[in-house]
Design an enzyme around this catalytic site. Structure first.
Site, PDB file in Angstrom:
ATOM      1  N   ASP A 100     -29.452  34.156  -1.283  1.00  0.00           N
ATOM      2  CA  ASP A 100     -29.526  33.411  -2.531  1.00  0.00           C
ATOM      3  C   ASP A 100     -29.223  32.068  -2.140  1.00  0.00           C
ATOM      4  O   ASP A 100     -27.839  31.414  -2.597  1.00  0.00           O
ATOM      5  CB  ASP A 100     -28.178  34.274  -2.495  1.00  0.00           C
ATOM      6  N   GLU A 122     -33.217  39.975   1.826  1.00  0.00           N
ATOM      7  CA  GLU A 122     -31.580  40.905   1.811  1.00  0.00           C
ATOM      8  C   GLU A 122     -32.427  40.994  -0.034  1.00  0.00           C
ATOM      9  O   GLU A 122     -31.654  39.955  -0.505  1.00  0.00           O
ATOM     10  CB  GLU A 122     -31.128  39.580   1.641  1.00  0.00           C
ATOM     11  N   GLU A 136     -25.114  31.092  -6.333  1.00  0.00           N
ATOM     12  CA  GLU A 136     -26.210  32.389  -5.825  1.00  0.00           C
ATOM     13  C   GLU A 136     -26.950  33.405  -6.296  1.00  0.00           C
ATOM     14  O   GLU A 136     -27.956  34.127  -6.084  1.00  0.00           O
ATOM     15  CB  GLU A 136     -25.112  32.754  -4.664  1.00  0.00           C
ATOM     16  N   HIS A 212     -14.307  29.990   1.186  1.00  0.00           N
ATOM     17  CA  HIS A 212     -16.037  29.406   1.287  1.00  0.00           C
ATOM     18  C   HIS A 212     -16.301  28.820  -0.131  1.00  0.00           C
ATOM     19  O   HIS A 212     -16.880  28.054  -0.204  1.00  0.00           O
ATOM     20  CB  HIS A 212     -16.612  28.883   2.393  1.00  0.00           C
ATOM     21  N   ARG A 214     -17.724  27.978  -3.587  1.00  0.00           N
ATOM     22  CA  ARG A 214     -17.605  27.100  -4.901  1.00  0.00           C
ATOM     23  C   ARG A 214     -17.546  27.730  -6.014  1.00  0.00           C
ATOM     24  O   ARG A 214     -16.374  26.290  -6.430  1.00  0.00           O
ATOM     25  CB  ARG A 214     -19.414  27.144  -5.397  1.00  0.00           C
ATOM     26  N   HIS A 245     -14.466  26.441   7.408  1.00  0.00           N
ATOM     27  CA  HIS A 245     -16.009  25.664   6.915  1.00  0.00           C
ATOM     28  C   HIS A 245     -16.353  24.039   6.472  1.00  0.00           C
ATOM     29  O   HIS A 245     -14.717  23.909   6.110  1.00  0.00           O
ATOM     30  CB  HIS A 245     -16.148  26.939   4.933  1.00  0.00           C
TER      31      HIS A 245
HETATM   32  C1  UD1 Z   1     -23.863  27.171   1.757  1.00  0.00           C
HETATM   33  C2  UD1 Z   1     -24.487  27.994   0.210  1.00  0.00           C
HETATM   34  C3  UD1 Z   1     -23.837  29.469   0.387  1.00  0.00           C
HETATM   35  C4  UD1 Z   1     -23.807  29.460   1.691  1.00  0.00           C
HETATM   36  C5  UD1 Z   1     -22.965  28.894   2.322  1.00  0.00           C
HETATM   37  C6  UD1 Z   1     -22.975  29.769   3.812  1.00  0.00           C
HETATM   38  C7  UD1 Z   1     -25.814  26.904  -1.458  1.00  0.00           C
HETATM   39  C8  UD1 Z   1     -25.632  26.190  -2.807  1.00  0.00           C
HETATM   40  N1  UD1 Z   1     -24.566  27.043  -0.473  1.00  0.00           N
HETATM   41  O1  UD1 Z   1     -22.715  26.604   1.018  1.00  0.00           O
HETATM   42  O2  UD1 Z   1     -24.951  30.255  -0.685  1.00  0.00           O
HETATM   43  O3  UD1 Z   1     -22.641  30.907   1.094  1.00  0.00           O
HETATM   44  O4  UD1 Z   1     -23.916  28.165   2.343  1.00  0.00           O
HETATM   45  O5  UD1 Z   1     -21.655  28.960   4.710  1.00  0.00           O
HETATM   46  O6  UD1 Z   1     -26.784  26.957  -1.331  1.00  0.00           O
HETATM   47  N2  UD1 Z   1     -21.557  20.631   5.816  1.00  0.00           N
HETATM   48  C9  UD1 Z   1     -21.234  20.123   7.145  1.00  0.00           C
HETATM   49  N3  UD1 Z   1     -21.944  20.598   8.475  1.00  0.00           N
HETATM   50  C10 UD1 Z   1     -22.339  21.897   8.571  1.00  0.00           C
HETATM   51  C11 UD1 Z   1     -22.233  22.677   6.337  1.00  0.00           C
HETATM   52  C12 UD1 Z   1     -22.326  22.011   5.585  1.00  0.00           C
HETATM   53  O7  UD1 Z   1     -21.376  18.646   7.189  1.00  0.00           O
HETATM   54  O8  UD1 Z   1     -23.070  22.051   9.340  1.00  0.00           O
HETATM   55  C13 UD1 Z   1     -20.848  20.285   4.926  1.00  0.00           C
HETATM   56  C14 UD1 Z   1     -21.892  18.723   4.247  1.00  0.00           C
HETATM   57  O9  UD1 Z   1     -20.639  18.068   3.581  1.00  0.00           O
HETATM   58  C15 UD1 Z   1     -22.388  19.650   2.888  1.00  0.00           C
HETATM   59  C16 UD1 Z   1     -21.640  20.518   2.309  1.00  0.00           C
HETATM   60  O10 UD1 Z   1     -20.718  20.719   3.634  1.00  0.00           O
HETATM   61  O11 UD1 Z   1     -23.150  18.966   2.105  1.00  0.00           O
HETATM   62  C17 UD1 Z   1     -21.765  21.657   1.407  1.00  0.00           C
HETATM   63  O12 UD1 Z   1     -23.294  21.937   2.370  1.00  0.00           O
HETATM   64  P1  UD1 Z   1     -24.305  22.991   1.451  1.00  0.00           P
HETATM   65  O13 UD1 Z   1     -24.898  23.455   2.215  1.00  0.00           O
HETATM   66  O14 UD1 Z   1     -24.907  22.295   0.081  1.00  0.00           O
HETATM   67  O15 UD1 Z   1     -22.835  23.989   0.488  1.00  0.00           O
HETATM   68  P2  UD1 Z   1     -21.788  25.883   1.118  1.00  0.00           P
HETATM   69  O16 UD1 Z   1     -21.145  25.172   0.383  1.00  0.00           O
HETATM   70  O17 UD1 Z   1     -21.877  25.239   2.538  1.00  0.00           O
HETATM   71  N1  UDP Z   2     -19.547  33.228  10.873  1.00  0.00           N
HETATM   72  C1  UDP Z   2     -19.784  32.621  12.491  1.00  0.00           C
HETATM   73  N2  UDP Z   2     -18.964  31.315  12.456  1.00  0.00           N
HETATM   74  C2  UDP Z   2     -17.816  31.907  11.183  1.00  0.00           C
HETATM   75  C3  UDP Z   2     -17.267  31.995  10.637  1.00  0.00           C
HETATM   76  C4  UDP Z   2     -19.084  32.288  10.012  1.00  0.00           C
HETATM   77  O1  UDP Z   2     -20.577  32.365  13.164  1.00  0.00           O
HETATM   78  O2  UDP Z   2     -16.923  30.441  12.371  1.00  0.00           O
HETATM   79  C5  UDP Z   2     -20.395  34.103  10.204  1.00  0.00           C
HETATM   80  C6  UDP Z   2     -20.411  35.835   9.884  1.00  0.00           C
HETATM   81  O3  UDP Z   2     -19.989  36.460  11.650  1.00  0.00           O
HETATM   82  C7  UDP Z   2     -21.877  35.959   9.188  1.00  0.00           C
HETATM   83  C8  UDP Z   2     -22.520  34.623   8.680  1.00  0.00           C
HETATM   84  O4  UDP Z   2     -21.941  33.451   9.435  1.00  0.00           O
HETATM   85  O5  UDP Z   2     -22.586  36.728  10.089  1.00  0.00           O
HETATM   86  C9  UDP Z   2     -21.196  34.252   7.382  1.00  0.00           C
HETATM   87  O6  UDP Z   2     -22.032  32.683   6.562  1.00  0.00           O
HETATM   88  P1  UDP Z   2     -21.352  32.280   5.456  1.00  0.00           P
HETATM   89  O7  UDP Z   2     -19.464  33.103   5.031  1.00  0.00           O
HETATM   90  O8  UDP Z   2     -20.846  31.094   5.836  1.00  0.00           O
HETATM   91  O9  UDP Z   2     -22.117  32.671   4.470  1.00  0.00           O
HETATM   92  P2  UDP Z   2     -22.616  34.056   3.387  1.00  0.00           P
HETATM   93  O10 UDP Z   2     -22.910  35.119   4.276  1.00  0.00           O
HETATM   94  O11 UDP Z   2     -20.675  33.996   2.281  1.00  0.00           O
HETATM   95  O12 UDP Z   2     -23.150  33.477   2.522  1.00  0.00           O
END
Ligand code: UD1
Ligand code: UDP
Length: 399
Positions: A100, A122, A136, A212, A214, A245
């Protein structure tokens, strides 16, 4: 030899990579039948690379799209354009997306625009509240609209899709591939890791937490952090471990309220191996993550879900998790009950996981093969995946 179907597999964030890794392995194991092309949007850069390193997977195409604090429309637009460019570069028989995220939704839309059939892994999860989780709930519904093959993890997810008028012949109940991913790491010895540096191994009960989402940014995430302060004060034998996160909107709040607090251990995101090891060692899990809600029951750990609603209600329906929302008082109340009442704790930690049996990827790849050969998979093979007694074996193997 007949031409192998070219299957594009798109992923961009940590959870997509974790949940697609077992499907990628399965496709690669059957390379006489399929030609997988791995397309990384790198919506996450560091957190995606952590997963890829653990599984030893290299993308064929890395679009490297992440920018700092990216807005939703920005990342969606870049994924749409760049995946389109990939789809123009060669013919694809199918494009697989997972879950999602923006990557999943925008890549599915790009495939639809090019008339490439979409497989959604999924599929069918629904909270029925467009703003929770945001965005999502919309992303997965939008992806579903342009999907040809819906791989629903549970019977409930299948029912959701049928209720929306999806053709039952295109919906396959497979179990969630996250259980396959956990099984792979258990087989690689995830059980035997020491605690991360800086967390004393002094017999304290470990509460593993992640948050984490939003829709919780701001006051609700503050409430969650304040509840953590209350818990460590109330229970001197508890340590809270929180891999934070990388999203800057999360880190700001969490660091300002929890940094330097005794028995609260804020860490960098853990690699998947390290995180599952922590999960196995933990007593209780507090999370708003989708994947962690599914993994915790696989390892017999009670979960308090830090959200108002969940699209993964199977665990709470079986009494393995409680949806506690984001109120400070409610989180403290429910966590305190689990930390002090052994009988309540036992009831929440003993049933098998409702999410899968570790064989979802096998089912997915088998269904794709039959679809490509023009045979309708026999529906009884993909019947209601209700309960997964074999999931208990994952935990047994880890014990
Ligand atoms: C995203 C997904 C969310 C998912 C989550 C899993 C969307 C809209 N959101 O949220 O559904 O649950 O990932 O973790 O698709 N950033 C880094 N390094 C990284 C990752 C993120 O620096 O490796 C920072 C960056 O500033 C980036 C920001 O986090 O721009 C947001 O990342 P983004 O993928 O847009 O949203 P998440 O909150 O990570
Ligand atoms: N996870 C990880 N390291 C962490 C936190 C989570 O590997 O420090 C893994 C966790 O086991 C799970 C996945 O990341 O499989 C979940 O990701 P996240 O919570 O970022 O996204 P969501 O599932 O909410 O989309």
């Amino acid at each position: 030899m007949h031409k192998r179907p070219v299957i594009g597999v798109v992923f961009g964030t940590r959870p997509e990579a974790i949940k697609l890794a077992p499907v990628i392995f399965e496709l690669k194991n059957r390379s006489d039948e399929f030609e997988p092309v791995l397309i990384s949007t790198a919506q996450h850069r560091q957190m995606l690379d952590q997963v890829m390193n653990v599984f030893g997977i290299e993308p064929d195409i890395d679009l490297n799209l992440m920018t700092h604090n990216q807005p939703l429309s920005g990342i969606a637009a870049r994924v749409l354009e760049e995946v389109d460019r990939v789809l123009q570069s060669r013919p694809f028989d199918l494009l697989m997306v997972q879950g999602d995220t923006t990557t999943a939704f925008a890549a599915a839309l790009a495939a639809f625009f090019r008339k490439v059939p979409v497989a959604h892994v999924e599929a069918g999860l629904r909270s029925r509240d467009l703003l929770n989780p945001f965005p999502e709930e919309a992303n997965r519904r939008l992806a579903g609209v342009v999907t040809e093959l819906h791989f629903a993890p549970t019977g409930l997810a299948r029912e959701n899709l049928l209720g929306e008028g999806v053709n039952p012949e295109n919906v396959f109940v497979t179990g969630n591939t996250v259980v396959d991913a956990a099984r792979i790491l258990v087989e690689r010895g995830v059980a035997d890791q020491p605690l991360p540096a800086g967390i004393p191994d002094d017999g304290s009960r470990l509460v593993l937490m992640t948050s984490h989402r939003r829709e919780s940014w701001g006051p609700e995430l503050e409430n969650i952090c304040l509840a953590v302060l209350d818990l460590v004060e109330r229970f001197p034998d508890v340590r809270v471990v929180y891999p934070v996160h990388l999203n800057p909107n999360v880190r700001g709040t969490v660091n300002s309220l929890l940094q330097g607090v005794d028995r609260v251990h804020l860490t960098e995101p853990m690699d998947y191996f390290g995180f599952l090891s922590m999960l196995r060692r933990s007593y209780l899990v507090l999370t708003d993550s989708g994947g962690v809600q599914e993994e915790a029951p696989t390892f017999g750990k009670p979960v308090l879900v830090l959200r108002k609603v969940t699209e993964r209600p199977e665990a709470s329906m079986r009494g393995l998790s409680v949806i506690v929302g984001t109120s400070r008082e409610r989180i403290v109340e429910e966590a305190s009950l689990l930390l002090s009442d052994r009988e309540v704790y036992r009831r929440m930690s003993e049933a098998a996981s409702p999410y899968g049996d570790g064989r979802a990827s096998e089912r997915i790849v088998k269904a794709i093969g039959r679809w490509h050969r023009g045979q309708q998979p026999a529906l009884e093979e993909f019947d209601q995946f209700e309960f997964a007694p074999e999931a208990a074996e994952v935990e047994e193997a880890a014990a």
